[in-house]
Design an enzyme around this catalytic site. Structure first.
Site, PDB file in Angstrom:
ATOM      1  N   ARG A 121       0.726  -1.278  -0.041  1.00 37.16           N
ATOM      2  CA  ARG A 121       0.115   0.142  -0.160  1.00 37.16           C
ATOM      3  C   ARG A 121       0.846   1.286  -0.065  1.00 37.16           C
ATOM      4  NH1 ARG A 121      -3.109  -3.285   3.745  1.00 37.16           N
ATOM      5  NH2 ARG A 121      -4.987  -3.939   2.570  1.00 37.16           N
ATOM      6  N   LYS A 143       2.631  11.559 -10.143  1.00 34.09           N
ATOM      7  CA  LYS A 143       2.013  10.734 -10.996  1.00 34.09           C
ATOM      8  C   LYS A 143       2.585   9.587 -11.482  1.00 34.09           C
ATOM      9  CE  LYS A 143      -1.054  14.132 -13.278  1.00 34.09           C
ATOM     10  NZ  LYS A 143      -1.727  14.519 -14.817  1.00 34.09           N
ATOM     11  N   GLU A 185       8.435  19.443 -23.850  1.00 27.92           N
ATOM     12  CA  GLU A 185       7.698  19.899 -22.393  1.00 27.92           C
ATOM     13  C   GLU A 185       8.037  21.124 -21.683  1.00 27.92           C
ATOM     14  OE1 GLU A 185       5.301  18.527 -20.906  1.00 27.92           O
ATOM     15  OE2 GLU A 185       5.344  16.231 -21.723  1.00 27.92           O
ATOM     16  N   LYS A 227       6.159  23.529 -12.296  1.00 32.66           N
ATOM     17  CA  LYS A 227       5.361  22.302 -12.191  1.00 32.66           C
ATOM     18  C   LYS A 227       5.083  22.113 -10.715  1.00 32.66           C
ATOM     19  CE  LYS A 227       4.542  17.712 -13.233  1.00 32.66           C
ATOM     20  NZ  LYS A 227       4.651  16.718 -13.979  1.00 32.66           N
ATOM     21  N   GLU A 237      -4.677  17.039  -8.941  1.00 28.71           N
ATOM     22  CA  GLU A 237      -5.158  17.377 -10.313  1.00 28.71           C
ATOM     23  C   GLU A 237      -6.750  17.423 -10.064  1.00 28.71           C
ATOM     24  OE1 GLU A 237      -4.988  16.148 -14.918  1.00 28.71           O
ATOM     25  OE2 GLU A 237      -3.366  15.806 -13.903  1.00 28.71           O
ATOM     26  N   ARG A 241      -3.929  21.909 -11.723  1.00 31.81           N
ATOM     27  CA  ARG A 241      -2.903  20.829 -12.097  1.00 31.81           C
ATOM     28  C   ARG A 241      -3.212  20.493 -13.601  1.00 31.81           C
ATOM     29  NH1 ARG A 241       0.516  16.196  -9.094  1.00 31.81           N
ATOM     30  NH2 ARG A 241       1.524  15.406 -10.536  1.00 31.81           N
ATOM     31  N   ASN A 245      -1.092  19.498 -18.720  1.00 30.93           N
ATOM     32  CA  ASN A 245      -1.610  18.523 -19.777  1.00 30.93           C
ATOM     33  C   ASN A 245      -1.594  19.604 -21.171  1.00 30.93           C
ATOM     34  OD1 ASN A 245      -1.760  15.940 -18.507  1.00 30.93           O
ATOM     35  ND2 ASN A 245      -3.334  16.876 -17.304  1.00 30.93           N
ATOM     36  N   HIS A 248      -1.583  17.741 -24.221  1.00 32.11           N
ATOM     37  CA  HIS A 248      -1.464  16.128 -24.062  1.00 32.11           C
ATOM     38  C   HIS A 248      -2.551  15.264 -24.448  1.00 32.11           C
ATOM     39  CE1 HIS A 248       2.005  17.292 -21.820  1.00 32.11           C
ATOM     40  NE2 HIS A 248       2.259  16.212 -21.247  1.00 32.11           N
ATOM     41  N   HIS A 252      -1.751  12.297 -26.736  1.00 36.16           N
ATOM     42  CA  HIS A 252      -1.955  10.907 -26.232  1.00 36.16           C
ATOM     43  C   HIS A 252      -2.705  10.283 -27.243  1.00 36.16           C
ATOM     44  CE1 HIS A 252      -1.142  11.551 -21.677  1.00 36.16           C
ATOM     45  NE2 HIS A 252       0.035  11.660 -22.414  1.00 36.16           N
ATOM     46  N   HIS A 270       6.873  10.492 -27.206  1.00 37.77           N
ATOM     47  CA  HIS A 270       5.899  11.537 -26.211  1.00 37.77           C
ATOM     48  C   HIS A 270       6.106  12.902 -26.343  1.00 37.77           C
ATOM     49  CE1 HIS A 270       3.349  12.540 -23.037  1.00 37.77           C
ATOM     50  NE2 HIS A 270       4.273  13.355 -22.495  1.00 37.77           N
TER      51      HIS A 270
END
Length: 369
Positions: A121, A143, A185, A227, A237, A241, A245, A248, A252, A270
């Site tokens: 966990r 993330k 980025e 960031k 997020e 936040r 993206n 993205h 993506h 990417h």
């Protein structure tokens, strides 16, 4: 060395500078127990894994260090590889105070971080990013995720690292294509919230592409600070936040439709996909009357000046790309929720975007071929 501090509920430092992979004391200071799993890939490990291991054991001879290597490439960011990392932790006998050290680019960082989030966990993770893209993006913010056939990063967890150590010395061996991917980025941070940084990047284009150490360190630190500031305010997020993206959702969709890690070198990586995605987001913003057309041209010009693609690859279907976008994690109640902008440095999240307008932009972009 530059240091950026991420505050908030789970604070941690981002150290940026040369020689950090050999700094055993700094590395070991973040390891609470004696079990450590070093996760890397088949490209990075031959270069750097022994250095990291030797540095750690030099500072902490009592450490029990295991190692797991992924095949290099986005195609390894899978549930199957995640299960293999979990098995490696079990074989190591990793306890609750164990640490997972991610040595590599975004694929390694995302996968190792997700395994750390799930083992017992949640155990500690230290990120050692080895690409420019992972230094300014995926290693920071907590993330973690793996890909599935339906889309990128759809299975994952928020799990902030104990520390990020970005050794800028490794960038000297990075292929130019990977440097450019990382710079996409970096440009994103200027495009979404810092017009002065956007201009600075244009002024330092040659130095950044030539690998100037000072220019790269400055770009990394400024990107990480941007960031960090956003992550502090919105760690999970739930609002601001999502601005990170920018580009993205489109990017993506392109990556997923092309197929992860396909051996065809024409497939976008990417950073390249995000570059194209930012242009598409800017074009959609102009189509919706939100932003001036000249800012689209400025963005396209800056990206192209860094050698990044600004057009959708040939052979992609607009309807298929839109279908991929419908699975984006930002969407609410089945409606598209996109990061758009009002111009350079002024990004915003726009809910309930008209799919017909998105499709028109995709058709125009795909039709250019």
């Amino acid at each position: 060395m530059k240091t950026v501090h991420v505050n908030g509920p789970v604070p941690y430092p981002i150290h940026i500078g040369p020689g950090l992979l050999d700094d055993g004391q700094r590395l070991a200071a973040r390891v609470r127990g004696r079990h450590l799993l070093l996760v890397s890939d088949t490209n990075v490990a031959p270069r750097y894994a022994a250095r990291v291991r030797d540095a750690l054991l030099g500072a902490r001879p009592d450490l029990q260090i295991g190692q797991y290597l992924l095949p290099a490439g986005e195609s390894s960011k899978t549930i199957e590889q995640f299960a293999a990392v979990i098995a490696a932790l079990a074989d190591l006998g990793a306890s609750r105070d164990a640490c997972v050290v991610a040595l590599g680019g975004g694929v390694v960082g995302d996968l190792a971080g997700f395994a750390a989030a799930c083992w017992m966990r949640g155990v500690d993770c230290v990120q050692l990013p080895t690409t420019l893209l992972s230094m300014v993006d995926s290693s920071v913010g907590g993330k973690t995720a793996v890909d599935i056939a339906q889309g990128k990063n759809l299975v994952g967890a928020f799990h902030p690292p104990r520390a990020v150590l970005a050794d800028t010395g490794v960038l000297a061996t990075l292929p130019l294509r990977e440097v450019r991917a990382g710079l996409a980025e970096v440009i994103k941070y200027g495009a979404l919230g810092d017009a002065a940084f956007f201009d600075w990047l244009g002024e330092h284009q040659r130095a950044l592409l030539d690998g100037d150490a000072d220019a790269l360190a400055e770009a990394i630190a400024r990107s990480c600070q941007h960031k960090a500031d956003i992550v502090e305010r919105d760690p999970l997020e739930r609002g601001e936040r999502a601005l990170l993206n920018l580009g993205h959702t489109f990017g993506h969709a392109i990556e997923t439709e092309q197929g992860y890690g396909h051996p065809d070198n024409d497939n976008l990586n990417h950073g390249e996909a995000v570059a194209v995605g930012m242009v598409l987001a800017a074009e959609l913003s102009t189509r919706l009357g939100m932003a001036p057309a000249q800012d689209v041209q400025a963005l396209r010009g800056l990206l192209a000046g860094f050698g990044l693609p600004v057009t959708v690859p040939a052979g992609l279907d607009p309807q298929a790309l839109l279908a991929r976008m419908r699975l984006d994690k930002k969407n609410i109640a089945g409606r598209l929720r996109l990061v758009l902008w009002r111009g350079i440095g002024q990004a915003l999240v726009v809910p309930d975007v008209d799919e017909d307008q998105v499709l028109a932009v995709l058709r125009a972009a795909c039709g250019r071929h």
